[in-house]
Design an enzyme around this catalytic site. Sequence first.
Site, short mmCIF file in Angstrom:
data_model
loop_
_atom_site.label_atom_id
_atom_site.label_comp_id
_atom_site.label_asym_id
_atom_site.label_seq_id
_atom_site.Cartn_x
_atom_site.Cartn_y
_atom_site.Cartn_z
CG LEU A 162 13.90 8.74 5.72
CD1 LEU A 162 14.43 8.90 4.56
CD2 LEU A 162 13.08 10.22 5.75
CG ASP A 163 6.32 10.39 4.20
OD1 ASP A 163 6.60 9.59 5.60
OD2 ASP A 163 5.82 11.26 4.25
CE LYS A 164 5.64 4.49 -3.56
NZ LYS A 164 4.09 3.45 -4.22
#
Length: 335
Positions: A162-164
Amino acid sequence: MIISTAPETAASGELSDDAELPLDVSEEVRHVQVPALLHGQRLDRVLAQLVPEFSRSYLQQLIEQGDALVDGQVTTKVAAKVRLGHRLQITLRATPQTQAFVPEAMAIDVVYEDEHLRVIHKPAGLVVHPAPGHWGGTLLNGLLALDPKACEVPRAGIVHRLDKDTSGLMVVARTRQAMDALVHQIAAREVHRQYLALAHHGWTGPPRKWVDAAIGRDPANRLRMAVVDLSTQSGKIASTTLELLAQAAQCCLVQCTLHTGRTHQIRVHMAHIGHPLLGDAVYGGKPAGGMTRQALHAWRLAFAHPVTGQAIDLQTAWPSDMAAAMHTLGLSYNL
């Protein structure tokens, strides 16, 4: 680009193969022999097949710096062709990336666990995997501290990301058997992942839309992704199902189902159809309702257990910032 109503199908994701050296190893010499199946292939491709726990880009770097031998002779050309029976030697050296693979204690919200895997709830703001600018304090570091056996599995068992600044559910393997099976399931589009997104502007058109638009690097800004024309630009096919759940005058709540797993796929597709995510400054979103990060949450994860075959279907509640934004913006939807 195609936008249409369409039935949901299985979601899938992809993960770059960024596995590097095991912990506590600064240098390792690996010996392999070219089998008939790989006769005539490029050296880097053969090594990537025969030493699968390491990324091809990492192996290319080693070849170019003289760490690869073919029948005892140093070969620095990654595209050099190898033949059946060639003896290959590769010296695997520590890099800043490998030295970042150290345990760091942190709170990890585990929502499901057995001897083969864990499902965790990643908070917004946590980087999943070490990368330039984030060599420490990542989820991978936390997993290594949580489970000493994680160092025996490539990437500490991380099979998707998942993106940050995206929150939500992730599955992590605890054994190599589970990891290999999960990677296969993701590639076969057998892992279902659904996201909730808060986006700008009121929704128009049918409540369910299917967006089929290839994604590649933005030619004007290499730090962004963009919808691209594959006839003239490099990229990969990408498709997402979008379903309206609620809306107000200036915003909408959308459920997003991935059918491919491209970098920033939901963020790019939502912006492409005129609905950038709240707080997503990279793709045209602005802070709203108190949201200062992209308003994206992986709320549902469903798959067959990679060892037992048991159906696993997990859901998670709203993160507090998105719940507060919903209230502020006058949106209502019960998970």
